[in-house]
Scaffold this motif. Sequence first.
Motif, mmCIF file in Angstrom:
data_model
loop_
_atom_site.group_PDB
_atom_site.id
_atom_site.type_symbol
_atom_site.label_atom_id
_atom_site.label_comp_id
_atom_site.label_asym_id
_atom_site.label_seq_id
_atom_site.Cartn_x
_atom_site.Cartn_y
_atom_site.Cartn_z
ATOM 1 N N LYS A 320 58.734 55.435 79.570
ATOM 2 C CA LYS A 320 59.837 54.383 79.766
ATOM 3 C C LYS A 320 59.542 53.212 78.806
ATOM 4 C CE LYS A 320 61.009 54.505 84.513
ATOM 5 N NZ LYS A 320 60.876 53.928 86.100
ATOM 6 N N ALA A 321 58.269 53.037 78.257
ATOM 7 C CA ALA A 321 57.636 51.877 77.365
ATOM 8 C C ALA A 321 58.304 52.378 75.900
ATOM 9 C CB ALA A 321 56.387 51.890 77.527
ATOM 10 N N ALA A 322 58.157 53.738 75.657
ATOM 11 C CA ALA A 322 58.427 54.269 74.455
ATOM 12 C C ALA A 322 59.728 54.381 74.262
ATOM 13 C CB ALA A 322 58.047 55.843 74.279
ATOM 14 N N GLU A 323 60.854 54.609 75.459
ATOM 15 C CA GLU A 323 62.145 54.387 75.260
ATOM 16 C C GLU A 323 62.606 52.907 74.873
ATOM 17 O OE1 GLU A 323 66.138 55.827 77.690
ATOM 18 O OE2 GLU A 323 64.067 56.131 78.688
ATOM 19 N N ALA A 324 61.880 51.964 75.516
ATOM 20 C CA ALA A 324 62.431 50.678 75.534
ATOM 21 C C ALA A 324 61.698 50.122 74.232
ATOM 22 C CB ALA A 324 62.012 49.828 76.757
ATOM 23 N N LYS A 325 60.935 50.768 73.781
ATOM 24 C CA LYS A 325 60.326 50.348 72.276
ATOM 25 C C LYS A 325 59.453 49.103 72.667
ATOM 26 C CE LYS A 325 63.446 52.288 68.795
ATOM 27 N NZ LYS A 325 63.888 53.204 69.616
ATOM 28 N N THR A 326 58.737 49.208 73.590
ATOM 29 C CA THR A 326 57.575 48.200 73.967
ATOM 30 C C THR A 326 56.458 48.888 74.030
ATOM 31 O OG1 THR A 326 58.029 48.852 76.473
ATOM 32 C CG2 THR A 326 59.485 46.856 75.560
ATOM 33 N N LYS A 327 55.538 47.786 74.159
ATOM 34 C CA LYS A 327 53.901 48.179 74.131
ATOM 35 C C LYS A 327 53.571 48.708 75.490
ATOM 36 C CE LYS A 327 49.478 46.595 72.952
ATOM 37 N NZ LYS A 327 48.315 45.286 72.607
ATOM 38 N N VAL A 328 52.794 49.980 75.441
ATOM 39 C CA VAL A 328 52.577 50.650 76.651
ATOM 40 C C VAL A 328 51.284 49.785 77.118
ATOM 41 C CG1 VAL A 328 51.474 52.739 77.571
ATOM 42 C CG2 VAL A 328 53.110 52.764 75.633
ATOM 43 N N ASP A 329 51.248 49.602 78.474
ATOM 44 C CA ASP A 329 50.219 48.810 79.102
ATOM 45 C C ASP A 329 49.314 50.044 79.769
ATOM 46 O OD1 ASP A 329 48.574 47.183 80.582
ATOM 47 O OD2 ASP A 329 50.398 45.965 81.432
ATOM 48 N N TRP A 330 48.264 50.278 78.887
ATOM 49 C CA TRP A 330 47.509 51.290 79.240
ATOM 50 C C TRP A 330 46.619 50.723 80.461
ATOM 51 C CZ3 TRP A 330 48.656 56.186 78.174
ATOM 52 C CH2 TRP A 330 49.282 56.231 77.079
ATOM 53 N N ASP A 331 46.528 49.641 80.375
ATOM 54 C CA ASP A 331 45.442 49.003 81.514
ATOM 55 C C ASP A 331 45.969 49.231 82.872
ATOM 56 O OD1 ASP A 331 43.388 48.358 79.656
ATOM 57 O OD2 ASP A 331 44.038 46.341 79.539
ATOM 58 N N ALA A 332 47.490 48.864 83.073
ATOM 59 C CA ALA A 332 48.317 49.014 84.074
ATOM 60 C C ALA A 332 48.361 50.287 84.512
ATOM 61 C CB ALA A 332 49.375 48.301 84.053
ATOM 62 N N ALA A 334 46.303 52.722 83.718
ATOM 63 C CA ALA A 334 44.731 53.224 84.282
ATOM 64 C C ALA A 334 44.706 53.045 85.613
ATOM 65 C CB ALA A 334 43.882 52.890 83.250
ATOM 66 N N ALA A 335 45.031 51.634 85.908
ATOM 67 C CA ALA A 335 44.830 51.087 87.405
ATOM 68 C C ALA A 335 45.741 52.014 88.432
ATOM 69 C CB ALA A 335 45.367 49.782 87.494
ATOM 70 N N GLY A 336 46.977 52.292 87.930
ATOM 71 C CA GLY A 336 47.855 53.033 88.995
ATOM 72 C C GLY A 336 47.243 54.400 89.067
ATOM 73 N N ALA A 337 46.729 54.899 88.063
ATOM 74 C CA ALA A 337 46.199 56.509 88.125
ATOM 75 C C ALA A 337 44.896 56.317 88.938
ATOM 76 C CB ALA A 337 45.897 57.048 86.831
ATOM 77 N N ARG A 338 44.171 55.171 88.869
ATOM 78 C CA ARG A 338 42.789 55.204 89.566
ATOM 79 C C ARG A 338 43.178 54.993 91.007
ATOM 80 N NH1 ARG A 338 40.982 51.909 85.149
ATOM 81 N NH2 ARG A 338 39.930 53.506 83.726
ATOM 82 N N ASN A 339 44.286 54.369 91.634
ATOM 83 C CA ASN A 339 44.674 53.949 92.659
ATOM 84 C C ASN A 339 45.173 55.219 93.298
ATOM 85 O OD1 ASN A 339 45.318 52.256 94.922
ATOM 86 N ND2 ASN A 339 47.483 52.741 94.441
ATOM 87 N N ARG A 340 45.820 56.025 92.541
ATOM 88 C CA ARG A 340 46.282 57.188 93.233
ATOM 89 C C ARG A 340 45.156 58.315 93.289
ATOM 90 N NH1 ARG A 340 51.591 58.484 92.796
ATOM 91 N NH2 ARG A 340 51.380 60.380 94.298
ATOM 92 N N ASP A 341 44.504 58.788 92.197
ATOM 93 C CA ASP A 341 43.656 59.658 91.945
ATOM 94 C C ASP A 341 42.128 59.255 91.118
ATOM 95 O OD1 ASP A 341 42.392 62.107 91.641
ATOM 96 O OD2 ASP A 341 43.952 63.199 90.962
ATOM 97 N N PRO A 342 41.075 58.644 91.964
ATOM 98 C CA PRO A 342 40.196 58.092 90.984
ATOM 99 C C PRO A 342 39.514 59.330 90.562
ATOM 100 C CG PRO A 342 40.512 57.246 93.349
ATOM 101 C CD PRO A 342 41.385 58.170 93.486
ATOM 102 N N LYS A 343 39.527 60.302 90.812
ATOM 103 C CA LYS A 343 38.483 61.497 90.486
ATOM 104 C C LYS A 343 38.847 61.908 89.010
ATOM 105 C CE LYS A 343 37.122 66.208 91.078
ATOM 106 N NZ LYS A 343 37.209 67.382 91.986
ATOM 107 N N ASN A 344 40.370 61.962 88.890
ATOM 108 C CA ASN A 344 40.825 62.432 87.796
ATOM 109 C C ASN A 344 41.704 61.357 86.750
ATOM 110 O OD1 ASN A 344 40.435 65.437 88.040
ATOM 111 N ND2 ASN A 344 41.992 65.176 89.880
ATOM 112 N N ALA A 345 41.666 60.210 87.059
ATOM 113 C CA ALA A 345 42.472 59.051 86.449
ATOM 114 C C ALA A 345 42.155 58.974 85.070
ATOM 115 C CB ALA A 345 42.224 57.648 87.206
#
Length: 476
Positions: A320-332, A334-345
Amino acid sequence: MKKILLALMFLPLLGMAQATTKANAGESAVGLKLEQGSWKEILAKAKAENKFIIMDCMTTWCGPCKHMDKNVFPLKETGDFFNDKFLAVKVQFDSTGNDDARVQSWRKDMKEIEKTYAINAYPTYLMFDPNGEVVHRSVGATPDAALFIAKGKEALSPETQYYTQLKRYKNGEKDPAFLRKMATMAAAAYDTKMANTIASDYIAGLTDFDSKENAQFVAQFTTTSKDKGFALMLNNPAKIDALIGEGKSKAKVLSIIAAEEINPGIRKLAADRTKAPDAAPLIASASQKYPQFAADIAEMTNKTVYNMVYSQEVYTPMAKAAEAKTKVDWDAIAAGARNRDPKNADEMVSKGKVTYYQNTKDWPNFQTEVVAFMNKYGAKATPAELNTYAWTVFENCKDMTCVTQALDWSKRSFAENKNPMFMDTYANILHKLGKTKEAIEVQGKAIELTTDAASKKSLQETLDKMKRGEKTWTEE
């Protein structure tokens, strides 16, 4: 060699409109002429002129339909064949805010045609004889006029007309050779339900698998656990694999187990956006039913859950960020991935960065991220992933240290299975690193293992460049 098949890049809807306008205008008999009347009027005209009818069942969003409008219908050879023998009509099967009066006037007939002939793929071509009786059906775009004309020729002969031959089956003909032919015809016509019914009749009459042809047929037409072929593949894997290839029966059975036992539960986990989704109940249930595949079921299910979380928490926001040509919020992310699957985030985020920089053609960052990803997680990469990463580095990374690392990934990709396309990647990287003698030897072996004529020709062209000392890559 590039291993990812790229879809046709279709031109915008404007191109379709322009091509259609020319065809409608009948410019010097060039291209396919389209009828503008009602279905009733076209039926009457076909009977009066003793012509067949070809109906293009299409939608405005269908890429292959646009390809046909732009690249096949306007050609002189297309018009020369069809305009003499057929009346052509285009029927739109979706609704838009731009539909003109003609499209709207066809809506009732369209709905009836859709229901009667089970139109569920586009483009579908229905062909009727001069009396308005449907005789043939073909699905899908063609790359050129010759193949499209071949479809039209099939409609003119009773021996190759799908619906004419189907009548023979419905009237009770059950000769094995005929059943094989009819199942294949039905599959090609995208008449899936009928194809499976006919295939079931054929498989029911099989007494052995001494024929590679029969084993391949069973594999092709086994799509559910209720199909007769499923039990045959489940209980005779060694015998079938000896005919169609090692592991093929197991792969087919596992794909059906996934579709019926695993994927419905995964979809529920995806819809609920479950935190730390637990696939253990799914694995236990499927393993109890198919204990001989317990280990495979566990691996397959865990991988599917991983991909689900990766798609939701990493790939989707990144895209979505790439399509909108906006900067990817990698911190956000990463936080979402860790919330869902800490082991593989962390692995998911690393993989996401590789994908993002590859898709955006940011090669310096891609090089950094792919090396970091492979150093940490490369041991789990599949042969296809190893090959894809290696080829992308070969094509786009200038740092020879990175290319040297890609050589190792590539070598691992065909260590257990001598895939000639993967070997081609390895040979190309060797050549780029100046190890041309070794590259020529590997490329020669890849050619020997290749059976497809087009692939063999492409590999040979690469080999010839190596022998001449030419580059097999381009540099900006």
